[in-house]
Design an enzyme around this catalytic site. Sequence first.
Site, mmCIF file in Angstrom:
data_model
loop_
_atom_site.group_PDB
_atom_site.id
_atom_site.type_symbol
_atom_site.label_atom_id
_atom_site.label_comp_id
_atom_site.label_asym_id
_atom_site.label_seq_id
_atom_site.Cartn_x
_atom_site.Cartn_y
_atom_site.Cartn_z
ATOM 1 N N TYR A 146 0.644 -1.145 0.069
ATOM 2 C CA TYR A 146 0.061 0.059 0.087
ATOM 3 C C TYR A 146 0.887 1.197 0.136
ATOM 4 O O TYR A 146 1.313 1.699 1.183
ATOM 5 C CB TYR A 146 -0.832 -0.062 1.190
ATOM 6 C CG TYR A 146 -1.869 -1.131 1.239
ATOM 7 C CD1 TYR A 146 -2.200 -1.869 0.331
ATOM 8 C CD2 TYR A 146 -2.289 -1.490 2.672
ATOM 9 C CE1 TYR A 146 -2.954 -2.974 0.428
ATOM 10 C CE2 TYR A 146 -3.246 -2.576 2.776
ATOM 11 C CZ TYR A 146 -3.563 -3.335 1.736
ATOM 12 O OH TYR A 146 -4.325 -4.512 1.789
ATOM 13 N N HIS B 56 0.111 -12.338 1.852
ATOM 14 C CA HIS B 56 -0.805 -11.292 0.758
ATOM 15 C C HIS B 56 -0.656 -11.719 -0.580
ATOM 16 O O HIS B 56 0.033 -11.754 -1.263
ATOM 17 C CB HIS B 56 -0.114 -10.184 0.878
ATOM 18 C CG HIS B 56 -0.895 -8.764 0.378
ATOM 19 N ND1 HIS B 56 -0.401 -7.543 0.379
ATOM 20 C CD2 HIS B 56 -2.459 -8.668 0.223
ATOM 21 C CE1 HIS B 56 -1.277 -6.837 -0.061
ATOM 22 N NE2 HIS B 56 -2.429 -7.374 -0.111
#
Length: 327
Positions: free
Chosen positions: A56, A144
């Site tokens: 992110y 992830h």
Amino acid sequence: MRRNRLGSSAVEVTELSFGAAAIGNLFTAVEPARAAAAVDAAWGEGVRYFDTAPHYGLGLSERRLGEALRGRPRHSYTLSTKVGRVLDPLPAGSGAGPDGLSEGFAVPATHRRRWDFSADGVRRSIEDSLERLGLDRIDIAYLHDPDDHAETAFHEAYPELEKLRAQGVVGAIGAGMNQTAMLTRFLRDTDVDVVLCAGRYTLLDQSALTELLPEAAARGRSVVVGGVFNSGLLADPRPGATYDYTAAPLSLLDRALRIKAVTEGHGVPLRAAALHYPLAHPAVAGVLVGTRSPDEVRDAAALLRREIPDELWDELRAEGLLTENGH
């Protein structure tokens, strides 16, 4: 705000969690003061679970979140980050991508994301995250998006997370994905505490009910549900709305509008019903909502406080808009 324990771990999460992708400049830039104010607003609403990832904003989300939480009692909140992408520095002046974004984030391309589910990659990722966050431990570490890296994820990354959990570097471990099949495999074949399932247990997609949620419930594991608005369609169903980050098909738009008509007939905003829906399942510990401003945080908290009449769910089932064994 109610807290729930993740599986058999000692880690707890609040029913509403703060998804920090947006303050990593997802799609558009967020001013530093606004990002900090969003975290402050979440804290003021009783949110004590915050989720981030190196992906992110090339670490920007982690840095901002760590700074915003600094000074708050460490035992009073839960923080999760993710492994699977490591950030390698690029030569100065490389710049962002051709659209001004770095894989969807409005940040300079100072680093390159590199998939790495090796044991060394997991350890490096956690060490780098701890440095960016300014913390000495991670409460939850998720694998992830290991969709295309299954065998490495199961045979290298997961065992390394187990070691880190045993060492106390992380408190709980799991996997976060936009699909249910591999998450179900993690529940069956490993000792994960929690899985983060995005977009697959919503008012428009109840596919997690087939195997994932029953498996979690049977094994005493927890599920955190993300993507409850399916990237926009369940927040504001209209022509041009997005579903899973692409333009929503007309059939899904029609379904969303039909659901909205039912919820509003009971005096309930569609967004409130979408937020509440996953929480009724016994395996679901909380919902993850991405927010980029104090107003968005306060709105989500207010939606969670609304009462949802049972008759609303009954009517959705009667209209064929909810799976019979759902909710």
